[in-house]
Write a protein that holds these residues in place. Structure first.
Motif, PDB file in Angstrom:
ATOM      1  N   ARG A 103       0.827  -1.209   0.000  1.00 39.95           N
ATOM      2  CA  ARG A 103       0.000   0.000   0.000  1.00 39.95           C
ATOM      3  C   ARG A 103       0.861   1.260   0.000  1.00 39.95           C
ATOM      4  NH1 ARG A 103      -3.312  -2.869   3.991  1.00 39.95           N
ATOM      5  NH2 ARG A 103      -2.212  -1.670   5.593  1.00 39.95           N
ATOM      6  N   ARG A 104       1.965   1.246   0.711  1.00 44.31           N
ATOM      7  CA  ARG A 104       2.812   2.436   0.812  1.00 44.31           C
ATOM      8  C   ARG A 104       3.473   2.788  -0.505  1.00 44.31           C
ATOM      9  NH1 ARG A 104       5.928   1.100   6.527  1.00 44.31           N
ATOM     10  NH2 ARG A 104       4.265   1.823   7.931  1.00 44.31           N
ATOM     11  N   THR A 105       3.806   1.790  -1.286  1.00 43.32           N
ATOM     12  CA  THR A 105       4.607   2.043  -2.486  1.00 43.32           C
ATOM     13  C   THR A 105       3.816   1.991  -3.783  1.00 43.32           C
ATOM     14  OG1 THR A 105       5.204  -0.314  -2.572  1.00 43.32           O
ATOM     15  CG2 THR A 105       6.701   1.171  -1.394  1.00 43.32           C
ATOM     16  N   ARG A 106       2.663   1.307  -3.794  1.00 45.60           N
ATOM     17  CA  ARG A 106       1.979   1.083  -5.072  1.00 45.60           C
ATOM     18  C   ARG A 106       0.541   1.586  -5.108  1.00 45.60           C
ATOM     19  NH1 ARG A 106       3.593  -5.013  -6.675  1.00 45.60           N
ATOM     20  NH2 ARG A 106       2.368  -4.469  -8.516  1.00 45.60           N
ATOM     21  N   ILE A 107       0.070   2.152  -3.995  1.00 46.18           N
ATOM     22  CA  ILE A 107      -1.288   2.669  -3.926  1.00 46.18           C
ATOM     23  C   ILE A 107      -1.259   4.070  -3.321  1.00 46.18           C
ATOM     24  CG2 ILE A 107      -3.609   2.329  -2.992  1.00 46.18           C
ATOM     25  CD1 ILE A 107      -3.026  -0.641  -2.798  1.00 46.18           C
ATOM     26  N   GLY A 108      -2.079   4.971  -3.871  1.00 45.76           N
ATOM     27  CA  GLY A 108      -2.237   6.309  -3.300  1.00 45.76           C
ATOM     28  C   GLY A 108      -3.651   6.461  -2.757  1.00 45.76           C
ATOM     29  N   PHE A 109      -3.796   7.247  -1.688  1.00 53.34           N
ATOM     30  CA  PHE A 109      -5.102   7.435  -1.065  1.00 53.34           C
ATOM     31  C   PHE A 109      -5.422   8.914  -0.914  1.00 53.34           C
ATOM     32  CE2 PHE A 109      -3.579   3.339   0.542  1.00 53.34           C
ATOM     33  CZ  PHE A 109      -4.661   2.518   0.240  1.00 53.34           C
ATOM     34  N   VAL A 110      -6.681   9.257  -1.191  1.00 52.94           N
ATOM     35  CA  VAL A 110      -7.195  10.606  -0.952  1.00 52.94           C
ATOM     36  C   VAL A 110      -8.525  10.451  -0.215  1.00 52.94           C
ATOM     37  CG1 VAL A 110      -7.912  12.803  -1.950  1.00 52.94           C
ATOM     38  CG2 VAL A 110      -6.128  11.455  -3.072  1.00 52.94           C
ATOM     39  N   PHE A 111      -8.638  11.082   0.956  1.00 59.26           N
ATOM     40  CA  PHE A 111      -9.824  10.917   1.782  1.00 59.26           C
ATOM     41  C   PHE A 111     -10.582  12.228   1.942  1.00 59.26           C
ATOM     42  CE2 PHE A 111      -6.757   7.697   3.209  1.00 59.26           C
ATOM     43  CZ  PHE A 111      -7.514   6.542   3.073  1.00 59.26           C
ATOM     44  N   GLN A 112     -11.845  12.121   2.311  1.00 61.10           N
ATOM     45  CA  GLN A 112     -12.676  13.309   2.515  1.00 61.10           C
ATOM     46  C   GLN A 112     -12.087  14.226   3.575  1.00 61.10           C
ATOM     47  OE1 GLN A 112     -16.808  12.444   3.159  1.00 61.10           O
ATOM     48  NE2 GLN A 112     -17.222  14.383   4.158  1.00 61.10           N
ATOM     49  N   SER A 113     -11.520  13.634   4.637  1.00 63.34           N
ATOM     50  CA  SER A 113     -11.025  14.429   5.765  1.00 63.34           C
ATOM     51  C   SER A 113      -9.548  14.795   5.635  1.00 63.34           C
ATOM     52  CB  SER A 113     -11.260  13.661   7.074  1.00 63.34           C
ATOM     53  OG  SER A 113     -10.631  12.382   7.021  1.00 63.34           O
ATOM     54  N   PHE A 114      -8.973  14.587   4.446  1.00 60.29           N
ATOM     55  CA  PHE A 114      -7.605  14.977   4.090  1.00 60.29           C
ATOM     56  C   PHE A 114      -6.541  14.078   4.735  1.00 60.29           C
ATOM     57  CE2 PHE A 114      -9.772  19.304   4.666  1.00 60.29           C
ATOM     58  CZ  PHE A 114     -10.449  19.195   3.470  1.00 60.29           C
ATOM     59  N   ASN A 115      -6.699  13.768   6.050  1.00 59.19           N
ATOM     60  CA  ASN A 115      -5.769  12.880   6.761  1.00 59.19           C
ATOM     61  C   ASN A 115      -4.321  13.372   6.707  1.00 59.19           C
ATOM     62  OD1 ASN A 115      -8.047  11.340   7.176  1.00 59.19           O
ATOM     63  ND2 ASN A 115      -7.105   9.413   6.569  1.00 59.19           N
ATOM     64  N   LEU A 116      -4.144  14.682   6.905  1.00 54.61           N
ATOM     65  CA  LEU A 116      -2.795  15.244   6.988  1.00 54.61           C
ATOM     66  C   LEU A 116      -2.337  15.265   8.441  1.00 54.61           C
ATOM     67  CD1 LEU A 116      -3.207  18.303   4.583  1.00 54.61           C
ATOM     68  CD2 LEU A 116      -2.503  15.966   4.017  1.00 54.61           C
ATOM     69  N   LEU A 117      -1.028  15.226   8.657  1.00 56.08           N
ATOM     70  CA  LEU A 117      -0.473  15.318  10.004  1.00 56.08           C
ATOM     71  C   LEU A 117      -0.220  16.784  10.325  1.00 56.08           C
ATOM     72  CD1 LEU A 117       1.987  12.280  10.069  1.00 56.08           C
ATOM     73  CD2 LEU A 117      -0.352  12.426  10.903  1.00 56.08           C
ATOM     74  N   SER A 118      -0.892  17.271  11.363  1.00 56.80           N
ATOM     75  CA  SER A 118      -0.869  18.712  11.669  1.00 56.80           C
ATOM     76  C   SER A 118       0.504  19.213  12.071  1.00 56.80           C
ATOM     77  CB  SER A 118      -1.875  19.020  12.783  1.00 56.80           C
ATOM     78  OG  SER A 118      -1.553  18.296  13.963  1.00 56.80           O
ATOM     79  N   SER A 119       1.351  18.330  12.595  1.00 57.80           N
ATOM     80  CA  SER A 119       2.672  18.768  13.065  1.00 57.80           C
ATOM     81  C   SER A 119       3.693  18.853  11.936  1.00 57.80           C
ATOM     82  CB  SER A 119       3.182  17.810  14.141  1.00 57.80           C
ATOM     83  OG  SER A 119       3.316  16.499  13.614  1.00 57.80           O
ATOM     84  N   LEU A 120       3.341  18.344  10.743  1.00 55.66           N
ATOM     85  CA  LEU A 120       4.266  18.335   9.619  1.00 55.66           C
ATOM     86  C   LEU A 120       3.964  19.471   8.653  1.00 55.66           C
ATOM     87  CD1 LEU A 120       4.471  14.525   8.722  1.00 55.66           C
ATOM     88  CD2 LEU A 120       5.836  15.826  10.369  1.00 55.66           C
TER      89      LEU A 120
END
Length: 262
Positions: A103-120
């Motif tokens: 999943r990390r190398t061959r699949i990309g994901f985009v979610f409704q809630s963005f799922n970003l890390l706020s500290s980065l």
């Protein structure tokens, strides 16, 4: 802004798409939650192929199995029976560690809630899949992806300093950075206003048309579905209809039929 809707052959197939080559293929996939009399069948003997280099929407009434379809297709959940092949790989043959790496190398994901890390920062969020996979960061690729999605000049900001549309652009850039075989998008415009949603859909369309990515998008919005090459409609956990080169009006009509029938 990303490119316009892709050109099509006289038969309606998007130019550059080989319908005989599937990026994802589900074969007789059933997914049950729970056991015994209380078991819930979310997918019921579903077989479907997603053509490589295409933009496919997955739609259906509430409870039709849309999210389960995406989760099984993307290796986020294992089917109770049946097979899922992505890029020629049988996901059922991978153990949990191998599946996580896949999943990390061959699949990309985009979610409704963005799922970003706020500290980065924006740049750190985008390159996170590379770091998790132990891969080096190609700064030229980062610059290219961020320019393509309209984030130039924002790489040092954190998610809280961005609008919702900008955060979703970061999520799309993060999905693109590994050049995955398939990008799965789960209601990617659900939290956005109509104008911003249209921009995000244009970005996904461009990822297919210009970057030759394969995108599978779960959506409830006919306006979003009209951007795609094909809609797969689910109802009662089964594939109920397929619609090529959809218009918003056609999608609305099919959805109305399915709601009345179920």
């Amino acid at each position: 802004m990303l490119g316009a809707r892709g050109r099509r052959t006289p038969s309606g197939t998007p130019i550059g798409i080989d319908p005989s080559r599937s990026a994802v293929r589900l074969t007789q996939v059933t997914k049950e939650y729970g056991r015994g009399p209380s078991a819930v069948v979310a997918l019921d003997d579903v077989s479907a192929g997603i053509a490589a280099g295409s933009f496919t929407a997955v739609m259906g009434p509430s409870g039709s199995g849309k999210s389960t379809f995406l989760h099984c297709a993307a290796g986020l959940d294992r089917p109770t029976s049946g097979t899922v092949r992505l890029g020629g790989e049988d996901l059922g043959e991978l153990d949990e560690k191998e599946l996580t790496r896949f999943r990390r190398t061959r699949i990309g994901f985009v979610f409704q809630s963005f799922n970003l890390l706020s500290s980065l920062t924006v740049e750190q969020n985008i390159t996170l899949p590379l770091r998790l996979a132990g891969a080096g960061t190609d700064h030229d690729s980062v610059r290219g992806v961020t320019a393509a999605v309209g984030l130039t000049g924002l790489l040092g900001r954190r998610p809280a300093e961005l609008s919702g549309g900008q955060q979703q652009r970061v999520a799309i850039a993060r999905a693109l950075i590994t050049r995955p075989e398939v990008i799965f998008a789960d209601e990617p415009t659900g939290a956005l206003d109509p104008d911003t949603a249209d921009d995000i859909l244009a970005l996904l369309r461009q990822a297919v048309t210009d970057l030759h990515q394969t995108v599978v998008m779960v959506t409830h919005d006919p306006a979003a579905a009209r951007r795609t090459d094909r809609v797969v409609f689910l109802a009662g956990g089964r594939v109920a209809r397929r619609l090529d080169a959809p218009s918003a009006e056609q999608v609305k009509s099919v959805m109305s039929e399915l709601r009345r029938a179920h």
